[in-house]
Design an enzyme around this catalytic site. Sequence first.
Site, PDB file in Angstrom:
ATOM      1  CG  ASN A   9      -1.719   1.222   1.426  1.00 25.02           C
ATOM      2  OD1 ASN A   9      -1.819   2.043   0.503  1.00 25.02           O
ATOM      3  ND2 ASN A   9      -2.307   1.394   2.605  1.00 25.02           N
ATOM      4  CD1 TRP A  10       3.666   1.051  -2.593  1.00 28.60           C
ATOM      5  CD2 TRP A  10       3.589   1.933  -4.652  1.00 28.60           C
ATOM      6  NE1 TRP A  10       4.397   0.236  -3.427  1.00 28.60           N
ATOM      7  CE2 TRP A  10       4.369   0.749  -4.697  1.00 28.60           C
ATOM      8  CE3 TRP A  10       3.401   2.656  -5.835  1.00 28.60           C
ATOM      9  CZ2 TRP A  10       4.955   0.282  -5.875  1.00 28.60           C
ATOM     10  CZ3 TRP A  10       3.993   2.194  -7.010  1.00 28.60           C
ATOM     11  CH2 TRP A  10       4.754   1.016  -7.024  1.00 28.60           C
ATOM     12  CE  LYS A  11      -0.017   3.355   4.719  1.00 25.49           C
ATOM     13  NZ  LYS A  11       0.112   3.491   6.158  1.00 25.49           N
ATOM     14  CG  HIS A  96      -5.575   2.075   5.569  1.00 23.07           C
ATOM     15  ND1 HIS A  96      -5.080   3.053   6.397  1.00 23.07           N
ATOM     16  CD2 HIS A  96      -4.583   1.181   5.393  1.00 23.07           C
ATOM     17  CE1 HIS A  96      -3.827   2.749   6.710  1.00 23.07           C
ATOM     18  NE2 HIS A  96      -3.494   1.624   6.109  1.00 23.07           N
ATOM     19  CD  GLU A  98      -2.673   5.699   6.763  1.00 23.16           C
ATOM     20  OE1 GLU A  98      -2.740   5.651   5.519  1.00 23.16           O
ATOM     21  OE2 GLU A  98      -1.740   5.202   7.420  1.00 23.16           O
ATOM     22  CD  GLU A 168      -3.255  -2.396   7.855  1.00 19.66           C
ATOM     23  OE1 GLU A 168      -2.171  -2.646   7.351  1.00 19.66           O
ATOM     24  OE2 GLU A 168      -3.924  -1.383   7.565  1.00 19.66           O
ATOM     25  N   GLY A 174       2.961   2.575  10.676  1.00 21.37           N
ATOM     26  CA  GLY A 174       3.884   3.673  10.413  1.00 21.37           C
ATOM     27  C   GLY A 174       4.670   4.115  11.637  1.00 21.37           C
ATOM     28  CB  SER A 214       5.782  -1.389  11.917  1.00 18.43           C
ATOM     29  OG  SER A 214       5.404  -0.032  12.093  1.00 18.43           O
ATOM     30  N   GLY A 235       2.995  -1.027   4.292  1.00 19.28           N
ATOM     31  CA  GLY A 235       3.027   0.386   3.902  1.00 19.28           C
ATOM     32  C   GLY A 235       4.457   0.811   3.609  1.00 19.28           C
ATOM     33  N   GLY A 236       5.115   1.387   4.610  1.00 22.40           N
ATOM     34  CA  GLY A 236       6.461   1.953   4.434  1.00 22.40           C
ATOM     35  C   GLY A 236       7.445   1.028   3.728  1.00 22.40           C
TER      36      GLY A 236
HETATM   37  P1  PGA Z   1       3.138   0.464   7.620  1.00 21.51           P
HETATM   38  O1  PGA Z   1       1.653   0.637   7.070  1.00 21.51           O
HETATM   39  O2  PGA Z   1       3.681  -0.833   7.070  1.00 21.51           O
HETATM   40  O3  PGA Z   1       3.895   1.655   7.112  1.00 21.51           O
HETATM   41  O4  PGA Z   1       3.045   0.429   9.113  1.00 21.51           O
HETATM   42  C1  PGA Z   1       0.773  -0.461   6.995  1.00 21.51           C
HETATM   43  C2  PGA Z   1      -0.548  -0.038   6.455  1.00 21.51           C
HETATM   44  O5  PGA Z   1      -0.978   1.088   6.732  1.00 21.51           O
HETATM   45  O6  PGA Z   1      -1.223  -0.810   5.751  1.00 21.51           O
END
Ligand code: PGA
Length: 256
Positions: A9-11, A96, A98, A168, A174, A214, A235-236
């Site tokens: 997930n590149w957001k 998600h 966010e 999650e 993050g 993470s 994500g990251g």
């Molecule tokens: P992260 O994000 O790996 O940067 O913690 C995960 C996600 O939001 O799906």
Amino acid sequence: MRIPIIGGNWKMNRGTPNESKEMLKALIPLIKKSDNVEVMIAPPFTSLIETFNIVKKTNIKLGAQNMYYEETGAFTGEISPNFLKEIGVEYVILGHSERRNIFNESDDLINRKLKKALQVGLKPIVCIGEHLEERESGRTKEVIKSQIDGTFKDLDKEEIIKTVIAYEPIWAIGTGKTATPEQAEEIHIYIRETLRQKFDKEAANSIRIQYGGSIKPTNAEDLFRKANIDGGLVGGASLQADSLAHIINAAEKTIN
Ligand code: PGA
């Protein structure tokens, strides 16, 4: 047997059309073409077409980061699931944290999106997870149960089986603070138990539940070795080809 799924997930972190092309060209040679692990990349909407043109020759699936629950109409700024389907999108991330926390998406809204995604034939990845204060006050399972009740309301068994859940914990997203494999496994087992009560044993055992929060090359394999963790939403660490490849290859290792 459940096939693990690794989602990148590149957001809004990265992913202009050029960046997306560059990233995928670096990633593809680092992973093997395998049927044992599914790989999904969700770039920003504006790079979906470019990304599709690269991944269509590979096993990598294309994902979108969101969608609206109507197919057409006066909804300025929203994206129809049909628009996504036509350009080769197969998966869609819904709910998600966010979206829930920054854009105030409710379980009810996510439920509408989920039903529509299933209706048009997109494969949903639905995110659930608790805040740190909820965990610290011993309310994790209560929160998860309420998100499952709200988000999966009025779904039938066939629909739930087609859905992927991403557990999650918000405190892990993050932050660099990953849930331990044991903490994640405990909640994955609880999610299956909740689904068993709501649907049945077959639904609970068939649904794929990813962990997210993470995930890094250094912790991925231990997480994926847990019996109820079917891959991860990353994500990251999905922004760099080598770290994402390492995580995908870690999932492969846990199969053999
Ligand atoms: P992260 O994000 O790996 O940067 O913690 C995960 C996600 O939001 O799906």
